[in-house]
Design a protein around this motif. Structure first.
Motif, PDB file in Angstrom:
ATOM      1  N   THR A  70     -15.948  -5.256 -42.685  1.00 47.69           N
ATOM      2  CA  THR A  70     -14.564  -5.005 -43.101  1.00 47.69           C
ATOM      3  C   THR A  70     -14.563  -4.606 -44.585  1.00 47.69           C
ATOM      4  O   THR A  70     -15.584  -4.711 -45.271  1.00 47.69           O
ATOM      5  CB  THR A  70     -13.656  -6.254 -42.924  1.00 47.69           C
ATOM      6  N   ASP A  71     -13.397  -4.170 -45.062  1.00 40.53           N
ATOM      7  CA  ASP A  71     -13.310  -3.847 -46.487  1.00 40.53           C
ATOM      8  C   ASP A  71     -12.764  -5.030 -47.288  1.00 40.53           C
ATOM      9  O   ASP A  71     -12.331  -4.877 -48.425  1.00 40.53           O
ATOM     10  CB  ASP A  71     -12.458  -2.582 -46.698  1.00 40.53           C
ATOM     11  N   ASP A  72     -12.808  -6.220 -46.653  1.00 36.55           N
ATOM     12  CA  ASP A  72     -12.356  -7.451 -47.329  1.00 36.55           C
ATOM     13  C   ASP A  72     -13.607  -8.273 -47.675  1.00 36.55           C
ATOM     14  O   ASP A  72     -14.216  -8.908 -46.810  1.00 36.55           O
ATOM     15  CB  ASP A  72     -11.414  -8.207 -46.365  1.00 36.55           C
ATOM     16  N   ARG A  73     -13.971  -8.239 -48.953  1.00 39.65           N
ATOM     17  CA  ARG A  73     -15.220  -8.854 -49.390  1.00 39.65           C
ATOM     18  C   ARG A  73     -15.285 -10.354 -49.085  1.00 39.65           C
ATOM     19  O   ARG A  73     -16.317 -10.858 -48.627  1.00 39.65           O
ATOM     20  CB  ARG A  73     -15.370  -8.606 -50.907  1.00 39.65           C
ATOM     21  N   ASP A  74     -14.184 -11.049 -49.323  1.00 36.64           N
ATOM     22  CA  ASP A  74     -14.192 -12.500 -49.101  1.00 36.64           C
ATOM     23  C   ASP A  74     -14.378 -12.817 -47.621  1.00 36.64           C
ATOM     24  O   ASP A  74     -15.131 -13.725 -47.249  1.00 36.64           O
ATOM     25  CB  ASP A  74     -12.884 -13.133 -49.598  1.00 36.64           C
ATOM     26  N   LEU A  75     -13.658 -12.044 -46.775  1.00 36.94           N
ATOM     27  CA  LEU A  75     -13.784 -12.261 -45.327  1.00 36.94           C
ATOM     28  C   LEU A  75     -15.229 -11.995 -44.887  1.00 36.94           C
ATOM     29  O   LEU A  75     -15.823 -12.793 -44.142  1.00 36.94           O
ATOM     30  CB  LEU A  75     -12.809 -11.337 -44.574  1.00 36.94           C
ATOM     31  N   ASN A  76     -15.819 -10.900 -45.364  1.00 38.61           N
ATOM     32  CA  ASN A  76     -17.215 -10.590 -45.001  1.00 38.61           C
ATOM     33  C   ASN A  76     -18.141 -11.740 -45.378  1.00 38.61           C
ATOM     34  O   ASN A  76     -19.000 -12.148 -44.601  1.00 38.61           O
ATOM     35  CB  ASN A  76     -17.685  -9.301 -45.699  1.00 38.61           C
TER      36      ASN A  76
ATOM     37  N   VAL B 266     -19.944  -7.060 -34.210  1.00 35.78           N
ATOM     38  CA  VAL B 266     -19.662  -6.231 -35.385  1.00 35.78           C
ATOM     39  C   VAL B 266     -18.200  -6.461 -35.744  1.00 35.78           C
ATOM     40  O   VAL B 266     -17.317  -6.290 -34.890  1.00 35.78           O
ATOM     41  CB  VAL B 266     -19.908  -4.728 -35.092  1.00 35.78           C
ATOM     42  N   VAL B 267     -17.938  -6.878 -36.970  1.00 33.23           N
ATOM     43  CA  VAL B 267     -16.552  -7.112 -37.380  1.00 33.23           C
ATOM     44  C   VAL B 267     -16.116  -5.972 -38.298  1.00 33.23           C
ATOM     45  O   VAL B 267     -16.752  -5.712 -39.325  1.00 33.23           O
ATOM     46  CB  VAL B 267     -16.395  -8.465 -38.110  1.00 33.23           C
ATOM     47  N   GLY B 268     -15.040  -5.293 -37.906  1.00 33.88           N
ATOM     48  CA  GLY B 268     -14.579  -4.109 -38.641  1.00 33.88           C
ATOM     49  C   GLY B 268     -15.046  -2.868 -37.896  1.00 33.88           C
ATOM     50  O   GLY B 268     -16.214  -2.789 -37.485  1.00 33.88           O
ATOM     51  N   ALA B 269     -14.116  -1.914 -37.718  1.00 31.83           N
ATOM     52  CA  ALA B 269     -14.453  -0.719 -36.935  1.00 31.83           C
ATOM     53  C   ALA B 269     -14.171   0.548 -37.734  1.00 31.83           C
ATOM     54  O   ALA B 269     -13.795   1.577 -37.185  1.00 31.83           O
ATOM     55  CB  ALA B 269     -13.679  -0.722 -35.620  1.00 31.83           C
ATOM     56  N   GLY B 270     -14.357   0.469 -39.051  1.00 34.33           N
ATOM     57  CA  GLY B 270     -14.190   1.661 -39.891  1.00 34.33           C
ATOM     58  C   GLY B 270     -15.468   2.480 -39.881  1.00 34.33           C
ATOM     59  O   GLY B 270     -16.283   2.373 -38.949  1.00 34.33           O
ATOM     60  N   ALA B 271     -15.678   3.268 -40.940  1.00 32.71           N
ATOM     61  CA  ALA B 271     -16.856   4.142 -41.010  1.00 32.71           C
ATOM     62  C   ALA B 271     -18.149   3.332 -40.859  1.00 32.71           C
ATOM     63  O   ALA B 271     -19.043   3.702 -40.091  1.00 32.71           O
ATOM     64  CB  ALA B 271     -16.839   4.888 -42.341  1.00 32.71           C
ATOM     65  N   GLU B 272     -18.229   2.204 -41.571  1.00 30.80           N
ATOM     66  CA  GLU B 272     -19.451   1.389 -41.528  1.00 30.80           C
ATOM     67  C   GLU B 272     -19.660   0.752 -40.162  1.00 30.80           C
ATOM     68  O   GLU B 272     -20.764   0.757 -39.617  1.00 30.80           O
ATOM     69  CB  GLU B 272     -19.389   0.300 -42.603  1.00 30.80           C
TER      70      GLU B 272
END
Ligand SMILES: C[C@@]1(CC(=O)O)C2=NC(=C\c3[nH]c(c(CCC(=O)O)c3CC(=O)O)Cc3[nH]c(c(CC(=O)O)c3CCC(=O)O)/C=C3\N/C(=C\2)[C@@H](CCC(=O)O)[C@]3(C)CC(=O)O)/[C@H]1CCC(=O)O
Ligand SMILES: NC(=O)c1ccc[n+]([C@@H]2O[C@H](COP(=O)([O-])OP(=O)(O)OC[C@H]3O[C@@H](n4cnc5c(N)ncnc54)[C@H](O)[C@@H]3O)[C@@H](O)[C@H]2O)c1
Length: 217
Positions: free
Chosen positions: A80-86, A14-20
């Protein structure tokens, strides 16, 4: 199409550890898989999961999806909240042959998450609107949850456990599928087993089911 993934102890990243990311990790915790979370920051809940040994954390600020080369995951979720990275993570994960998902991009994802009612990690009921309205999926799930929790009783959960423990043996010992089916239903419909389950005597219910299997013809 809703399917139930068998992760079989495989790795999920899982990449990104925010709410999602946290939501995804929480539902993965009920599954048979290893979980690696890669993120720039982690909140206290994620740190707790890591301390309990339930997830592994890798703190890094990613420039691209290159880090994936070091792993052989079955599933990758970019939250993550970075669309391009996702998007980059999704295309690299897919090229490596695993299932890929991005929280902000249903179009490029290989799957979506339905809204799930989970009853004792034994029965799961899923509500999906196919991406048309996640908020309505949640609302319907909440309404259905009351009904399912009163319909599916403790006896049903115990009967499922009993069926689970007898199916393997029945497959070995009863030659035909029709015979196995009859045997499984005979356990469900047996008054004595039903009473033992109501009395919370799963061990004795198992013994009776084993005797029934021994005498099965
Ligand atoms: C069911 C649930 C399960 C879960 O997340 O595990 C889930 N979303 C939930 C809640 C929710 N999500 C959003 C809102 C705000 C209202 C709104 O936006 O409409 C609410 C409501 C709230 O939070 O109250 C925002 C949102 N959702 C998606 C995007 C991206 C996009 O559409 O582009 C955006 C950002 C849009 C934007 O940028 O504005 C996409 C998806 N969300 C899905 C599932 C999949 C389709 C499921 C289906 O339709 O049945 C899909 C396709 C893929 C996926 O993520 O799996 C969970 C409820 C759990 C529960 O409590 O029961
Ligand atoms: N599918 C859904 O139901 C749903 C619901 C709400 C939001 N979303 C979408 O999901 C995305 C994430 O939402 P959120 O609320 O979790 O965001 P958030 O800001 O809470 O979390 C983003 C996480 O990504 C990490 N991150 C960002 N850039 C990074 C990088 N370069 N390297 C490593 N880690 C990085 C941050 O540290 C943070 O932990 C958003 O694009 C949002 O639109 C989807």
């Amino acid at each position: 199409m809703i399917v139930d993934l068998h992760l079989k102890g495989g790795l999920v990243i899982v990449v990104g550890a925010g709410a999602e990311g946290q939501k995804k990790v929480k539902s993965l915790l009920t599954q048979d898989c290893k979980i690696l979370v890669v993120s720039r920051e982690f909140g206290p809940r994620m740190e707790e999961y890591a301390l309990d040994g339930r997830v592994r954390l890798q703190q890094s600020s990613l420039e691209d999806a290159g880090f994936l080369s070091g792993y052989a995951p079955r599933v990758v979720m970019a939250t993550t909240d970075d669309r391009d990275l996702n998007r980059e993570i999704v295309s690299k994960a897919r090229a490596a042959g695993c299932l890929a998902y991005a929280s902000d991009d249903p179009e490029s994802s290989d799957f979506a998450h339905p809204s799930v009612i989970n009853i004792e990690d034994t029965v799961q009921v899923a509500v999906s609107t196919g991406g048309r309205s996640p908020a309505m999926a949640r609302k319907i799930r909440q309404e259905a949850e009351r009904i399912f929790r009163s319909t599916i009783k403790r006896e049903d959960i115990l009967q499922i456990r009993l069926q689970d423990s007898m199916r393997g043996e029945a497959k070995k010992r009863i030659g035909s599928q029709e015979g196995r089916k009859k045997y499984m239903y005979s356990i469900i419909n047996d008054d004595r087993i039903m009473q033992l389950i109501r009395d919370d005597r799963l061990d004795m219910a198992r013994e009776r089911a084993a005797v029934m299997l021994d005498g099965w013809r």
